[in-house]
Design a protein around this motif. Structure first.
Motif, PDB file in Angstrom:
ATOM      1  N   TRP A  79       0.863  -1.180   0.000  1.00 25.39           N
ATOM      2  CA  TRP A  79       0.000   0.000   0.000  1.00 25.39           C
ATOM      3  C   TRP A  79       0.903   1.236   0.000  1.00 25.39           C
ATOM      4  CZ3 TRP A  79       0.882   3.393   3.925  1.00 25.39           C
ATOM      5  CH2 TRP A  79       1.418   2.904   5.109  1.00 25.39           C
ATOM      6  N   ARG A  80       0.381   2.314  -0.557  1.00 21.48           N
ATOM      7  CA  ARG A  80       1.183   3.531  -0.666  1.00 21.48           C
ATOM      8  C   ARG A  80       0.318   4.753  -0.410  1.00 21.48           C
ATOM      9  NH1 ARG A  80       4.753   1.792  -5.986  1.00 21.48           N
ATOM     10  NH2 ARG A  80       6.358   0.649  -4.849  1.00 21.48           N
ATOM     11  N   LEU A  81       0.968   5.808   0.075  1.00 21.29           N
ATOM     12  CA  LEU A  81       0.318   7.102   0.273  1.00 21.29           C
ATOM     13  C   LEU A  81       0.829   8.064  -0.789  1.00 21.29           C
ATOM     14  CD1 LEU A  81       0.393   7.613   4.163  1.00 21.29           C
ATOM     15  CD2 LEU A  81      -1.412   6.634   2.758  1.00 21.29           C
ATOM     16  N   TRP A  82      -0.101   8.836  -1.357  1.00 19.98           N
ATOM     17  CA  TRP A  82       0.242   9.769  -2.429  1.00 19.98           C
ATOM     18  C   TRP A  82      -0.310  11.154  -2.119  1.00 19.98           C
ATOM     19  CZ3 TRP A  82       3.147   7.538  -6.261  1.00 19.98           C
ATOM     20  CH2 TRP A  82       3.104   6.149  -6.340  1.00 19.98           C
ATOM     21  N   GLY A  83       0.484  12.166  -2.418  1.00 21.49           N
ATOM     22  CA  GLY A  83       0.000  13.537  -2.350  1.00 21.49           C
ATOM     23  C   GLY A  83      -0.673  13.908  -3.658  1.00 21.49           C
ATOM     24  N   ILE A  84      -1.891  14.386  -3.580  1.00 16.85           N
ATOM     25  CA  ILE A  84      -2.630  14.732  -4.800  1.00 16.85           C
ATOM     26  C   ILE A  84      -2.883  16.240  -4.798  1.00 16.85           C
ATOM     27  CG2 ILE A  84      -3.719  12.483  -5.147  1.00 16.85           C
ATOM     28  CD1 ILE A  84      -6.167  13.548  -3.687  1.00 16.85           C
ATOM     29  N   PRO A  85      -3.001  16.860  -5.972  1.00 22.04           N
ATOM     30  CA  PRO A  85      -3.087  16.209  -7.294  1.00 22.04           C
ATOM     31  C   PRO A  85      -1.737  15.980  -7.985  1.00 22.04           C
ATOM     32  CG  PRO A  85      -3.573  18.538  -7.520  1.00 22.04           C
ATOM     33  CD  PRO A  85      -3.314  18.323  -6.055  1.00 22.04           C
TER      34      PRO A  85
ATOM     35  N   SER B 218      -8.265  -3.933  -0.369  1.00 21.91           N
ATOM     36  CA  SER B 218      -8.788  -2.590  -0.102  1.00 21.91           C
ATOM     37  C   SER B 218      -8.001  -1.942   1.022  1.00 21.91           C
ATOM     38  CB  SER B 218     -10.284  -2.639   0.270  1.00 21.91           C
ATOM     39  OG  SER B 218     -10.444  -3.120   1.588  1.00 21.91           O
ATOM     40  N   CYS B 219      -8.290  -0.670   1.244  1.00 20.16           N
ATOM     41  CA  CYS B 219      -7.688   0.082   2.342  1.00 20.16           C
ATOM     42  C   CYS B 219      -8.675   1.137   2.811  1.00 20.16           C
ATOM     43  CB  CYS B 219      -6.362   0.719   1.918  1.00 20.16           C
ATOM     44  SG  CYS B 219      -6.493   1.769   0.449  1.00 20.16           S
ATOM     45  N   SER B 220      -8.495   1.616   4.077  1.00 18.90           N
ATOM     46  CA  SER B 220      -9.417   2.602   4.644  1.00 18.90           C
ATOM     47  C   SER B 220      -8.687   3.413   5.709  1.00 18.90           C
ATOM     48  CB  SER B 220     -10.636   1.895   5.250  1.00 18.90           C
ATOM     49  OG  SER B 220     -11.509   2.821   5.850  1.00 18.90           O
TER      50      SER B 220
ATOM     51  N   GLY C 254      -4.425   9.170  11.207  1.00 26.54           N
ATOM     52  CA  GLY C 254      -3.090   8.710  11.557  1.00 26.54           C
ATOM     53  C   GLY C 254      -2.874   7.235  11.361  1.00 26.54           C
ATOM     54  N   TYR C 255      -3.903   6.517  10.963  1.00 32.29           N
ATOM     55  CA  TYR C 255      -3.808   5.070  10.811  1.00 32.29           C
ATOM     56  C   TYR C 255      -4.483   4.660   9.500  1.00 32.29           C
ATOM     57  CZ  TYR C 255      -2.804   5.376  15.808  1.00 32.29           C
ATOM     58  OH  TYR C 255      -2.280   5.712  17.014  1.00 32.29           O
ATOM     59  N   LEU C 256      -4.113   3.482   9.031  1.00 30.16           N
ATOM     60  CA  LEU C 256      -4.688   2.929   7.813  1.00 30.16           C
ATOM     61  C   LEU C 256      -5.021   1.465   8.041  1.00 30.16           C
ATOM     62  CD1 LEU C 256      -5.197   3.599   4.716  1.00 30.16           C
ATOM     63  CD2 LEU C 256      -3.040   2.382   4.296  1.00 30.16           C
ATOM     64  N   GLY C 257      -6.221   1.052   7.623  1.00 30.27           N
ATOM     65  CA  GLY C 257      -6.606  -0.352   7.673  1.00 30.27           C
ATOM     66  C   GLY C 257      -6.541  -0.960   6.283  1.00 30.27           C
ATOM     67  N   THR C 258      -6.022  -2.185   6.192  1.00 31.90           N
ATOM     68  CA  THR C 258      -5.907  -2.867   4.897  1.00 31.90           C
ATOM     69  C   THR C 258      -6.449  -4.284   5.016  1.00 31.90           C
ATOM     70  OG1 THR C 258      -3.646  -3.579   5.416  1.00 31.90           O
ATOM     71  CG2 THR C 258      -3.904  -1.545   4.150  1.00 31.90           C
ATOM     72  N   THR C 259      -7.000  -4.778   3.913  1.00 32.58           N
ATOM     73  CA  THR C 259      -7.475  -6.164   3.830  1.00 32.58           C
ATOM     74  C   THR C 259      -6.734  -6.847   2.689  1.00 32.58           C
ATOM     75  OG1 THR C 259      -9.285  -5.480   2.378  1.00 32.58           O
ATOM     76  CG2 THR C 259      -9.747  -5.597   4.727  1.00 32.58           C
ATOM     77  N   SER C 260      -6.682  -8.180   2.768  1.00 30.39           N
ATOM     78  CA  SER C 260      -5.803  -8.886   1.838  1.00 30.39           C
ATOM     79  C   SER C 260      -6.314 -10.286   1.567  1.00 30.39           C
ATOM     80  CB  SER C 260      -4.383  -8.946   2.417  1.00 30.39           C
ATOM     81  OG  SER C 260      -3.554  -9.801   1.682  1.00 30.39           O
ATOM     82  N   GLY C 261      -5.709 -10.893   0.563  1.00 34.01           N
ATOM     83  CA  GLY C 261      -5.985 -12.286   0.259  1.00 34.01           C
ATOM     84  C   GLY C 261      -5.397 -13.237   1.273  1.00 34.01           C
TER      85      GLY C 261
ATOM     86  N   VAL D 261      -6.762  -8.614   8.541  1.00 33.33           N
ATOM     87  CA  VAL D 261      -6.979  -7.170   8.508  1.00 33.33           C
ATOM     88  C   VAL D 261      -5.854  -6.546   9.313  1.00 33.33           C
ATOM     89  CG1 VAL D 261      -8.538  -5.266   9.022  1.00 33.33           C
ATOM     90  CG2 VAL D 261      -9.468  -7.480   8.344  1.00 33.33           C
ATOM     91  N   LYS D 262      -5.110  -5.616   8.703  1.00 33.07           N
ATOM     92  CA  LYS D 262      -3.966  -5.017   9.391  1.00 33.07           C
ATOM     93  C   LYS D 262      -4.201  -3.531   9.588  1.00 33.07           C
ATOM     94  CE  LYS D 262      -0.476  -8.319   7.767  1.00 33.07           C
ATOM     95  NZ  LYS D 262      -0.156  -8.895   9.080  1.00 33.07           N
ATOM     96  N   ILE D 263      -3.733  -3.036  10.739  1.00 29.50           N
ATOM     97  CA  ILE D 263      -3.792  -1.617  11.079  1.00 29.50           C
ATOM     98  C   ILE D 263      -2.362  -1.081  11.084  1.00 29.50           C
ATOM     99  CG2 ILE D 263      -4.661   0.091  12.708  1.00 29.50           C
ATOM    100  CD1 ILE D 263      -6.812  -1.723  11.518  1.00 29.50           C
ATOM    101  N   TRP D 264      -2.172   0.013  10.368  1.00 27.43           N
ATOM    102  CA  TRP D 264      -0.833   0.586  10.202  1.00 27.43           C
ATOM    103  C   TRP D 264      -0.785   1.968  10.838  1.00 27.43           C
ATOM    104  CZ3 TRP D 264       2.570  -2.491   7.238  1.00 27.43           C
ATOM    105  CH2 TRP D 264       1.965  -3.550   6.557  1.00 27.43           C
ATOM    106  N   ASP D 265       0.294   2.215  11.594  1.00 28.64           N
ATOM    107  CA  ASP D 265       0.513   3.510  12.245  1.00 28.64           C
ATOM    108  C   ASP D 265       1.512   4.299  11.406  1.00 28.64           C
ATOM    109  OD1 ASP D 265       0.938   5.675  13.813  1.00 28.64           O
ATOM    110  OD2 ASP D 265       1.434   4.570  15.639  1.00 28.64           O
ATOM    111  N   PHE D 266       1.089   5.476  10.913  1.00 26.19           N
ATOM    112  CA  PHE D 266       1.977   6.278  10.070  1.00 26.19           C
ATOM    113  C   PHE D 266       3.153   6.827  10.878  1.00 26.19           C
ATOM    114  CE2 PHE D 266      -2.106   7.275   7.598  1.00 26.19           C
ATOM    115  CZ  PHE D 266      -1.944   6.144   6.827  1.00 26.19           C
ATOM    116  N   ALA D 267       2.928   7.138  12.157  1.00 23.29           N
ATOM    117  CA  ALA D 267       4.005   7.710  12.967  1.00 23.29           C
ATOM    118  C   ALA D 267       5.139   6.705  13.146  1.00 23.29           C
ATOM    119  CB  ALA D 267       3.460   8.153  14.312  1.00 23.29           C
ATOM    120  N   GLN D 268       4.785   5.427  13.351  1.00 21.22           N
ATOM    121  CA  GLN D 268       5.808   4.406  13.519  1.00 21.22           C
ATOM    122  C   GLN D 268       6.222   3.782  12.191  1.00 21.22           C
ATOM    123  OE1 GLN D 268       4.996   1.574  16.677  1.00 21.22           O
ATOM    124  NE2 GLN D 268       3.522   2.948  17.616  1.00 21.22           N
ATOM    125  N   GLY D 269       5.416   3.985  11.164  1.00 23.00           N
ATOM    126  CA  GLY D 269       5.741   3.456   9.849  1.00 23.00           C
ATOM    127  C   GLY D 269       5.699   1.947   9.773  1.00 23.00           C
TER     128      GLY D 269
END
Length: 608
Positions: A360-366, A383-385, A391-398, A402-410
């Motif tokens: 998963w990746r974070l992008w600055g838009i536009p 998917s992701c949410s 400050g956090y991102l949830g992802t689902t996978s094959g 379900v994983k929760i990611w902390d941007f501060a800790q990376g």
């Protein structure tokens, strides 16, 4: 008086020719010559009996001529081998030399002797072959001379062509040498430039690393600032509540918030729990499983279904009256494999993408600047949410997690395991304490992020549950399934409240509009439906097929609905008029579409 008549003769080398013969009056005999008319055939005037002798002679001559003609015709190309008669030879020679008067005298005397019978046939010899052979050799010599002249001319032209080609060859050799010299010089220059570039490569790599670190630190500082502002707002609201009700106790959530934050920071290695910064209400309801209640379980807030951003949405709706007119602004490659989902940050112009390449990746838009990359799933991401705090991102996978990611800790701070098949999607509750997930195992689950356990499992669908989403600021969950139905659930009790029937094929995605009174859904045959939540009925059915529709999304003002289609297009539907248009930008299936916060930009991701 001289008498004139015509005689037809045929030479060996050519056709018949006619000669006019004059017989003078002083002939040696007393025979009277009459005129003989010669047309196509020789004929004699009737009634002239005294000319029988002459007629017989002429006939004999004609027969001899016909025999000669037959002999020449039968021989054809073998004519040179047949000897030539003396008189014919003399006639041909005189004709060839142009001696007409001599020929006339010869003809007259020859035919007089024939008519008088003085010509002795045994003395008429044939011309020896050597004369005929000499004539043929003479003709062949002339032909050879003509061929020699033509060959000389061709040789002269060929010599000129050779000289010209030699000059061109020398010129091209010189040009080739010059090109080779230029090539060698360019090769040397390229080698020098490569060496020069290689000397700068470490510096460029270092600057790039510094830039990435600065961008990451900038985003983290921004997230921390937003978190601090949210905490201050919560504390201010708690103080105002305390000041307005001096006899009441502070809510348990506010009182326990500082120790909880301190506890999260003390144990990061176990996976920090997600803090609840934005809570709609602090009124808790009874837990249906209080006999199995975990001490760290969170309380569901009261479902007020009041969206605090509704005034902004109404302002956007009143301001945006023009029909949509989107055009391609920027295109960039986000992943090495198909992009499966896009999610928008709650407040910032940042979008998260999930892909089949396990990242998963974070992008600055536009502008499309990459901010961060996450790696940890062992299979493709579906998917992701974003967490409501951002400050956090949830992802689902094959890989069924379900994983929760902390941007501060990376890194991943929490992995939720419980599904037995692929997880398709996840959605955070507005309070931030709960996340719901759906799976191919025909179930959906509600997870408590503080106690790190499944609070309830939603059972009722008989096929894969393909999407799930919380109604903003409520406890209502919306799911759609491959069993062709949509369902509304109470997340607190884990019970199905309503079921929507109408799709004839597998439902791929369903979502609420901003006000929460309309649901849009799409299926695997491109059929899109709009549902009235209050009446539990379909309001509009649109066919955008025959290709499957993968996702639908409302604009912030709710006036536009976009559909991600498997034919590589994005369908744009004006909800009021149902006018449909298409945007063609992807070379493969479009998997996900979302609007930005203002609805001015539309983002799409595809299998390309």
């Amino acid at each position: 008086m001289a008498t004139r008549y015509e005689v037809a003769e045929e030479s060996v080398d050519g056709p018949y020719y006619l000669e006019k013969v004059l017989i003078p009056e002083d002939s040696e005999d007393d025979y009277k010559y009459d005129e003989v008319n010669v047309d196509d055939e020789l004929s004699i005037t009737e009634g002239e009996e005294d000319l029988e002798t002459a007629v017989k002679a002429v006939r004999d001559q004609t027969d001899a001529t016909e025999c000669t003609t037959q002999r020449v015709t039968s021989a054809k190309h073998a004519v040179p081998k047949i000897p030539e008669v003396v008189d014919d030879f003399l006639r041909n020679y005189l004709v060839k030399m142009g001696m007409k008067r001599t020929l006339d005298c010869f003809q007259i005397e020859w035919f007089e002797m024939i008519h008088k019978g003085l010509m002795k046939t045994e003395q008429m010899e044939l011309i020896p072959d050597v004369y005929t052979h000499n004539q043929l050799l003479d003709n062949e010599l002339k032909n050879i001379k003509r061929e020699r002249d033509s060959y000389k001319q061709a040789a002269f032209e060929a010599g000129e062509t050779i000289v010209k080609l030699q000059r061109e060859r020398d010129f091209h050799r010189m040009q080739h040498k010059r090109v080779v010299q230029e090539k060698n010089r360019l090769i040397e220059d390229i080698k020098k430039l490569k060496k020069h570039y290689a000397s700068y490569e470490p510096a460029l790599r270092q600057l790039n690393d510094k830039y990435q670190t600065a961008v990451r630190q900038k985003m983290l500082v921004s997230l921390e600032r937003d978190r601090a502002v949210s905490q201050v707002q919560n504390i201010d609201s708690s103080l105002r509540t305390t000041d307005s009700s001096p006899g009441t106790r502070p809510t348990q959530k506010s009182a326990n918030m500082p120790p909880q934050r301190e506890k999260i920071q003390k144990s990061p290695e176990k996976g920090a729990h997600l803090p609840c910064d934005n809570i709609a209400s602090n009124d808790a309801v009874k837990d249906p499983n209080k006999n199995t209640r975990h001490p760290k379980d969170s309380e569901f807030p009261a479902s007020t279904r009041v969206n605090p951003y509704l005034p902004q949405i109404k302002a956007l709706s009143s301001r945006s009256t023009k029909s949509p007119n989107f055009s391609l602004f920027k295109s960039f490659k986000a992943h090495t494999m198909a992009v499966s989902f896009l999610a928008l940050h709650p407040r910032k112009m940042i979008v998260a993408s999930s892909s089949d390449d396990h990242l998963w990746r974070l992008w600055g838009i536009p502008k499309g600047e990459m901010i961060m990359t996450g790696e940890g799933h062992t299979d493709w991401l579906s998917s992701c949410s974003f967490h409501p705090s951002g400050g956090y991102l949830g992802t689902t996978s094959g890989d069924t997690t379900v994983k929760i990611w902390d941007f501060a800790q990376g890194r991943c701070v929490l992995s939720l395991e419980g599904h037995i098949h692929t997880t398709w999607a996840c959605s955070f509750h507005s309070c931030g304490d709960f996340v719901a997930s759906c799976s191919m195992d025909n179930t959906a689950k509600v997870w408590d992020l503080n106690s790190e356990r499944c609070r309830c499992t939603l059972r009722g669908h008989v096929d894969s549950v393909n999407s799930i989403s919380f109604l903003p600021f409520s406890n209502i969950l919306l799911t759609c399934s491959a069993d062709k139905t949509l369902s509304l659930w109470d997340a607190r009790a884990g019970l199905c409240a309503q079921t929507f029937y109408g799709h004839k094929h597998s439902c791929n995605y369903a979502t609420f509009n901003a006000t929460g009174d309309t649901i849009a859904s799409c299926d695997s045959f491109g059929v899109v439906k709009l549902w009235d939540v209050r009446n539990v009925s379909a309001m509009v059915t649109m066919d955008t097929g025959p290709h499957p529709s993968n996702q639908v999304a409302f604009s912030p003002n709710g006036r536009i609905l976009v559909v991600a289609s498997n034919d590589g297009t994005v369908k744009i539907v004006e909800v009021a008029s149902l006018h449909t248009s298409s945007l063609i930008a992807h070379e493969d299936a479009v998997q996900s579409v979302i609007f930005d916060h203002t609805g001015e930009h539309l983002l799409s991701a595809g299998s390309d």
